[in-house]
Design a protein around this motif. Structure first.
Motif, PDB file in Angstrom:
ATOM      1  N   SER A 113       0.829  -1.195   0.000  1.00 13.99           N
ATOM      2  CA  SER A 113       0.000   0.000   0.000  1.00 13.99           C
ATOM      3  C   SER A 113       0.873   1.258   0.000  1.00 13.99           C
ATOM      4  CB  SER A 113      -0.921   0.007   1.226  1.00 13.99           C
ATOM      5  OG  SER A 113      -1.512   1.268   1.420  1.00 13.99           O
ATOM      6  N   GLN A 114       0.428   2.264  -0.755  1.00 13.53           N
ATOM      7  CA  GLN A 114       1.148   3.541  -0.756  1.00 13.53           C
ATOM      8  C   GLN A 114       1.138   4.177   0.628  1.00 13.53           C
ATOM      9  OE1 GLN A 114      -0.088   7.737  -2.445  1.00 13.53           O
ATOM     10  NE2 GLN A 114       0.508   6.415  -4.174  1.00 13.53           N
ATOM     11  N   HIS A 115       0.052   4.061   1.360  1.00 10.86           N
ATOM     12  CA  HIS A 115      -0.039   4.631   2.708  1.00 10.86           C
ATOM     13  C   HIS A 115       0.939   3.937   3.653  1.00 10.86           C
ATOM     14  CE1 HIS A 115      -3.490   7.086   1.643  1.00 10.86           C
ATOM     15  NE2 HIS A 115      -4.070   6.010   1.112  1.00 10.86           N
ATOM     16  N   GLN A 116       1.076   2.636   3.521  1.00 11.23           N
ATOM     17  CA  GLN A 116       2.027   1.914   4.367  1.00 11.23           C
ATOM     18  C   GLN A 116       3.464   2.307   4.037  1.00 11.23           C
ATOM     19  OE1 GLN A 116       0.778  -2.095   3.410  1.00 11.23           O
ATOM     20  NE2 GLN A 116      -0.382  -2.283   5.345  1.00 11.23           N
ATOM     21  N   ASN A 117       3.757   2.451   2.745  1.00 12.25           N
ATOM     22  CA  ASN A 117       5.104   2.886   2.345  1.00 12.25           C
ATOM     23  C   ASN A 117       5.403   4.297   2.861  1.00 12.25           C
ATOM     24  OD1 ASN A 117       6.074   0.614   0.984  1.00 12.25           O
ATOM     25  ND2 ASN A 117       5.010   1.165  -0.916  1.00 12.25           N
ATOM     26  N   LYS A 118       4.399   5.167   2.822  1.00  8.60           N
ATOM     27  CA  LYS A 118       4.607   6.534   3.311  1.00  8.60           C
ATOM     28  C   LYS A 118       4.878   6.531   4.820  1.00  8.60           C
ATOM     29  CE  LYS A 118       2.438  11.102   3.652  1.00  8.60           C
ATOM     30  NZ  LYS A 118       1.212  11.906   3.376  1.00  8.60           N
ATOM     31  N   ALA A 119       4.131   5.747   5.568  1.00  8.02           N
ATOM     32  CA  ALA A 119       4.335   5.677   7.017  1.00  8.02           C
ATOM     33  C   ALA A 119       5.719   5.133   7.345  1.00  8.02           C
ATOM     34  CB  ALA A 119       3.249   4.806   7.654  1.00  8.02           C
ATOM     35  N   SER A 120       6.140   4.115   6.613  1.00  8.60           N
ATOM     36  CA  SER A 120       7.464   3.534   6.859  1.00  8.60           C
ATOM     37  C   SER A 120       8.567   4.541   6.496  1.00  8.60           C
ATOM     38  CB  SER A 120       7.636   2.247   6.044  1.00  8.60           C
ATOM     39  OG  SER A 120       6.683   1.277   6.425  1.00  8.60           O
ATOM     40  N   ALA A 121       8.395   5.262   5.383  1.00  9.05           N
ATOM     41  CA  ALA A 121       9.388   6.259   4.979  1.00  9.05           C
ATOM     42  C   ALA A 121       9.472   7.393   6.000  1.00  9.05           C
ATOM     43  CB  ALA A 121       9.043   6.801   3.591  1.00  9.05           C
ATOM     44  N   MET A 122       8.326   7.779   6.532  1.00 15.19           N
ATOM     45  CA  MET A 122       8.328   8.831   7.547  1.00 15.19           C
ATOM     46  C   MET A 122       9.052   8.385   8.810  1.00 15.19           C
ATOM     47  SD  MET A 122       7.097  11.809   6.842  1.00 15.19           S
ATOM     48  CE  MET A 122       6.832  12.400   8.498  1.00 15.19           C
ATOM     49  N   ALA A 123       8.896   7.124   9.181  1.00 11.29           N
ATOM     50  CA  ALA A 123       9.585   6.616  10.365  1.00 11.29           C
ATOM     51  C   ALA A 123      11.099   6.631  10.163  1.00 11.29           C
ATOM     52  CB  ALA A 123       9.094   5.200  10.684  1.00 11.29           C
ATOM     53  N   VAL A 124      11.540   6.239   8.936  1.00 10.73           N
ATOM     54  CA  VAL A 124      12.978   6.268   8.643  1.00 10.73           C
ATOM     55  C   VAL A 124      13.499   7.704   8.644  1.00 10.73           C
ATOM     56  CG1 VAL A 124      14.701   5.748   6.891  1.00 10.73           C
ATOM     57  CG2 VAL A 124      12.857   4.118   7.337  1.00 10.73           C
ATOM     58  N   LEU A 125      12.738   8.617   8.031  1.00  8.35           N
ATOM     59  CA  LEU A 125      13.150  10.027   7.987  1.00  8.35           C
ATOM     60  C   LEU A 125      13.233  10.619   9.396  1.00  8.35           C
ATOM     61  CD1 LEU A 125      13.752  12.526   6.218  1.00  8.35           C
ATOM     62  CD2 LEU A 125      11.291  13.023   6.294  1.00  8.35           C
ATOM     63  N   GLN A 126      12.259  10.264  10.229  1.00 12.39           N
ATOM     64  CA  GLN A 126      12.265  10.771  11.605  1.00 12.39           C
ATOM     65  C   GLN A 126      13.509  10.310  12.347  1.00 12.39           C
ATOM     66  OE1 GLN A 126       9.434  12.708  13.392  1.00 12.39           O
ATOM     67  NE2 GLN A 126      11.462  13.115  14.230  1.00 12.39           N
ATOM     68  N   SER A 127      13.888   9.068  12.187  1.00  9.14           N
ATOM     69  CA  SER A 127      15.077   8.541  12.866  1.00  9.14           C
ATOM     70  C   SER A 127      16.341   9.250  12.389  1.00  9.14           C
ATOM     71  CB  SER A 127      15.195   7.030  12.624  1.00  9.14           C
ATOM     72  OG  SER A 127      14.085   6.349  13.164  1.00  9.14           O
ATOM     73  N   ARG A 128      16.426   9.478  11.094  1.00  6.86           N
ATOM     74  CA  ARG A 128      17.623  10.133  10.570  1.00  6.86           C
ATOM     75  C   ARG A 128      17.713  11.596  11.033  1.00  6.86           C
ATOM     76  NH1 ARG A 128      17.561   7.645   4.350  1.00  6.86           N
ATOM     77  NH2 ARG A 128      18.189   5.546   4.974  1.00  6.86           N
ATOM     78  N   LEU A 129      16.579  12.271  11.063  1.00  8.13           N
ATOM     79  CA  LEU A 129      16.590  13.652  11.544  1.00  8.13           C
ATOM     80  C   LEU A 129      16.865  13.723  13.048  1.00  8.13           C
ATOM     81  CD1 LEU A 129      13.615  15.207   9.524  1.00  8.13           C
ATOM     82  CD2 LEU A 129      16.062  15.510   9.150  1.00  8.13           C
ATOM     83  N   ASN A 130      16.383  12.720  13.787  1.00 11.43           N
ATOM     84  CA  ASN A 130      16.689  12.667  15.220  1.00 11.43           C
ATOM     85  C   ASN A 130      18.196  12.546  15.445  1.00 11.43           C
ATOM     86  OD1 ASN A 130      13.994  12.850  15.828  1.00 11.43           O
ATOM     87  ND2 ASN A 130      13.747  10.654  16.262  1.00 11.43           N
TER      88      ASN A 130
END
Length: 390
Positions: free
Chosen positions: A297-314
C-alpha cells in the motif's frame, strides 16, 4: 495678569538682579526689605529647586528633598499659596516680585518632573529593546543546566566550587527561576568536587551562558593554619534544555517535506509494478531522504518512509545538540592559570573583575550572594557589539 512668557522673563531678570547685587540691608527703604532676603538665600532657593531635581533618580524622590526657606521661614510653595497679586513689570511691590518668582519656579519644577518621568519611560523602553537584542540567539529562551567543577587547588578549590554553586542558586532564585539540584558530589574535607543544577525559566540559558568559563578566587585560606594566601579555580559550564520533546525528537513540518510517488521495482506480486505505491520523502531544509517500496500500500510505504526520515533527523539533531554542548562545556577541559574569565579577590584588597569586559565590583560579598546581573549584562552587551563590529 501678565502672560507666562513675560512672567518667566521677568523672574529671570529678577533672579539675576538678586544674584548680582550685594547683601540687602533690612533697615533700608528697599521695597524687598520686609522679606529680609539676602543674596545667599535667593541663591539657595534657586539652586535648591534646580540642582536637587537634576540629581534625583526618580520623581518619587523629589518629595523627600527638604524645601529651602527664606530667613522668615517662607518656602516657594508658601509664597505661592498666599495668592499675592502679580503686578505689571513697572510696579515694584515686593510681594508681586516674590509671587512671580515662586510661580515661575513652581512651573519649572513641574516641567522638570514631567521630563524626568518621560526620561524614565524612555530608559525603560530602551532597556527592554536592548534585552530583546541581547537575548535573540538560538536557545536563549530555554531553561538550562549549570555545571560547576572544582579545579586546581585541592580542598581550596572544592570549597570555592561550593561557593560558586551557592552563588548561582541564589542568583537563579533572585530572578524567579526554578532551581533543582541534579547532582552534587561532596569533597573529602570540604566543598564539592562537582555539581549540576537545573534552572527553569524563560531566558535562563540566555543569561547564564555568559558565565561559561573558569572562575578564580584569591583569599586567605581558612584551611591553612599559617593563614597564607591561596588561589583557587572552578569551572562553569552551561547547557541549554531544548523545549518539549525536541531534545530527543526532531519536529518535522509538513511544509518542509517533498513527497514523490513512483512504481516499485524488483520482484514482487501482481500489484508491485502496476501502481505508484513506492514513496520517497525529502526533507528540504536538510536534504535528508527516506524511501520505502516494500509495502503493497502507498499509505504503508509513506508511514514507513516517515519513520525512517524521523530517525535520521533525530540523529542529526542529537549531533547538533552535542556540538552546542561541547561549545558550552569547553571550559571543563582545562581549569587553571591563564584560562579564567573572572577573578574574585578577597585579599589583599576586595574586588571582583570580569577579565573579558573589565567590569569591576568592589563588594565581593554581594556578588557571592548572587548579585551578578551587572557582569551578565555587560558581557552580553559586549558580545552584541562584537557581532555588530563595533
Amino acid at each position: 495678569m501678565p502672560s507666562s512668557f513675560s512672567l518667566l522673563r521677568r523672574s529671570s531678570s529678577l533672579l539675576l538682579r538678586f544674584l548680582s547685587s550685594k547683601t540687602l540691608n533690612p533697615k533700608s527703604s528697599n521695597p524687598f526689605s520686609p522679606l529680609i532676603i539676602r543674596t545667599s538665600t535667593i541663591r539657595s532657593l534657586y539652586r535648591g529647586s534646580s540642582e536637587q531635581r537634576w540629581y534625583c533618580s526618580s520623581p518619587s524622590s523629589v518629595a523627600q528633598v527638604e524645601e529651602p526657606t527664606t530667613s522668615d521661614g517662607l518656602t516657594l510653595e508658601g509664597i505661592a499659596s498666599k495668592g499675592w497679586t502679580i503686578l505689571d513689570e513697572g510696579e515694584s511691590d515686593w510681594r508681586s516680585h516674590a509671587a512671580a518668582i515662586a510661580q515661575s519656579v513652581q512651573l519649572i519644577k513641574k516641567r522638570l518632573q514631567e521630563s524626568m518621568r518621560a526620561l524614565a519611560d524612555m530608559r525603560k523602553n530602551a532597556k527592554e529593546k536592548e534585552l530583546e537584542a541581547l537575548l535573540s540567539r538560538d536557545n536563549d529562551s530555554c531553561s538550562c543546566f549549570i555545571e560547576i567543577q572544582a579545579g586546581a587547588g585541592g580542598t581550596e578549590s572544592m570549597d570555592w566550587a561550593s561557593m560558586i554553586f551557592n552563588m548561582y542558586k541564589s542568583w537563579a532564585l533572585r530572578r524567579g527561576f526554578g532551581v533543582t539540584v541534579i547532582e552534587e558530589i561532596p569533597g573529602e574535607i570540604a566543598g564539592i568536587k562537582r555539581a549540576t543544577i537545573k534552572v527553569d525559566g524563560e531566558y535562563a540559558f540566555g543569561y547564564a551562558k555568559s558565565e561559561v568559563g573558569v572562575h578564580r578566587l584569591v583569599r586567605i585560606s581558612p584551611f591553612d593554619s599559617s593563614k597564607r594566601r591561596h588561589t583557587s579555580f572552578a569551572a562553569v559550564a552551561v547547557i541549554p534544555m531544548l523545549g518539549g520533546d525536541t531534545s530527543n525528537q526532531y519536529q518535522i513540518k509538513e511544509s518542509d517535506l517533498k513527497i514523490e510517488r513512483f512504481r516499485a521495482g524488483g520482484p514482487g506480486g501482481q500489484h508491485a509494478n502496476t501502481t505508484d505505491s513506492a514513496v520517497r520523502i525529502v526533507h528540504i531544509p536538510t536534504g535528508t531522504t527516506a524511501t520505502c517500496q516494500n509495502e503493497r500500500s502507498q499509505h504503508q510505504n509513506k508511514a514507513s518512509a516517515m519513520a525512517v526520515l524521523q530517525s535520521r533527523l533525530n540523529q542529526l539533531e542529537m549531533a547538533r545538540q552535542a556540538q552546542v554542548n561541547a561549545e558550552h562545556t569547553q571550559s571543563l577541559s582545562e581549569i587553571g592559570w591563564g584560562t579564567q574569565i573572572r577573578s574574585y579577590i578577597l585579599h589583599p584588597y576586595r574586588m571582583v573583575k570580569d577579565l573579558r569586559t573589565n567590569y569591576e565590583v568592589y563588594d565581593p560579598d554581594s556578588v557571592l550572594d548572587g548579585d551578578i546581573d551587572g557582569f551578565i549584562l555587560n558581557y552580553l552587551s559586549a558580545l552584541l557589539d562584537k557581532e555588530d563590529g563595533v
